[in-house]
Design an enzyme around this catalytic site. Structure first.
Site, short mmCIF file in Angstrom:
data_model
loop_
_atom_site.label_atom_id
_atom_site.label_comp_id
_atom_site.label_asym_id
_atom_site.label_seq_id
_atom_site.Cartn_x
_atom_site.Cartn_y
_atom_site.Cartn_z
N HIS A 122 34.04 30.41 39.44
CA HIS A 122 34.43 29.60 38.92
C HIS A 122 34.74 27.76 39.75
O HIS A 122 34.97 27.98 41.18
CB HIS A 122 34.96 29.42 37.35
N HIS B 135 38.27 26.16 39.61
CA HIS B 135 39.08 26.20 39.77
C HIS B 135 39.57 26.55 41.30
O HIS B 135 39.07 26.28 42.30
CB HIS B 135 39.69 26.91 39.34
N ASP C 1 38.72 35.30 37.60
CA ASP C 1 39.87 35.05 36.68
C ASP C 1 39.42 35.76 35.44
O ASP C 1 39.81 35.01 34.06
CB ASP C 1 40.30 33.54 36.49
N HIS D 109 43.55 37.86 41.39
CA HIS D 109 44.63 37.54 41.32
C HIS D 109 45.55 38.71 41.65
O HIS D 109 45.20 39.78 40.64
CB HIS D 109 45.71 36.42 40.15
#
Length: 254
Positions: free
Chosen positions: A52, A54, A126, A164
């Site tokens: 993605h 980000h 995420d 993460h």
């Protein structure tokens, strides 16, 4: 095949997947330095996969291309991601070096988020975290719930490679929602031990996530009961259960 989680920033992971010849794929290189370090140790870059747009997931791509201009960069269809050599959508096949992945569109965290599934792994960025899920910056609860359900339907042995190190923080919320879950209690203890030993808590098996992650268990009686207590009534369906769980998590402090 060797899989490594390369720490980046405060809590990101860049995933490095290497074959026996030392060729390596890098997933979501938010910064270049960790990738350059393992390449200096002998890995040969074969490609980059981006889930993605980000910056903490794509920010190192430009520097990597400065070193290897012909490096394949596979990304979702999103104009906010520069430097892609190929843009892919749902159901497409990605072949890079010795690997083949299927693309899954999993919107919710962002509108164009994708995952790469293959070789017993899913790189899910995420969207799905161990014991949690991403915030909905651009999607609806229905979209995010559908995306998580799609990931949950993958084979139980699938290794969940997310973006993460949030497992222990997610465990605190999950235990608030589902304190009687013995699988969750074991997973939380395991995660604490791993971190105490300087090890990542990832990847996690999808079987473990199905047993422990409240966002994958919206149909479970314990999750429904916890949400009903917050709402003061029974939730209408699994999507409302998910939506309230996500609102609860957004405001949660351990």
């Amino acid at each position: 095949m060797q899989l490594r989680a390369l720490p980046a920033f405060a809590d990101n992971y860049i995933w490095a997947l290497a074959d026996e010849s030392g060729r390596a794929l890098f997933v979501d290189p938010g910064e270049a330095a960790p990738v350059l370090a393992v390449i200096a140790d002998g890995l040969q870059p074969a490609g980059v996969l981006l889930t993605h747009h980000h910056h903490d997931h794509i920010g190192g791509t430009r520097e990597l291309l400065a070193h290897w201009p012909d490096l394949p960069v596979i990304a979702p269809v999103d104009e906010r991601i520069p430097h892609a050599s190929r843009r892919v959508g749902d159901g497409e096949r990605v072949d890079v070096a010795s690997w083949t992945f299927e693309v899954l569109e999993i919107p919710g965290h962002t509108r164009s988020h994708i995952a790469f599934h293959g070789h017993g792994l899913v790189f899910c960025g995420d969207t799905l975290f161990s014991l949690g899920c991403g915030r909905m910056f651009e999607g609806t609860p229905a979209q995010m719930h559908a995306s998580l359900s799609r990931l949950s339907a993958l084979p139980s042995t699938t290794q969940v490679c997310c973006g993460h190190e949030y497992t222990l923080a997610n465990a605190a919320f999950a235990l608030t929602v589902d304190p009687g879950n013995t699988d969750l209690l074991r997973r939380a203890a395991e995660a604490r031990s791993q971190l105490d030993q300087g090890q990542p808590t990832l990847p996690a098996t999808l079987a473990s996530e199905r047993a422990c992650n409240p966002f994958l268990r919206t149909d479970a009686p314990a999750i429904g009961a916890a949400v009903a207590r917050r709402l003061g009534r029974e939730p209408h369906d699994a999507v409302e259960t998910f939506a309230e769980l996500r609102r609860w998590k957004d405001g949660f402090t351990a």
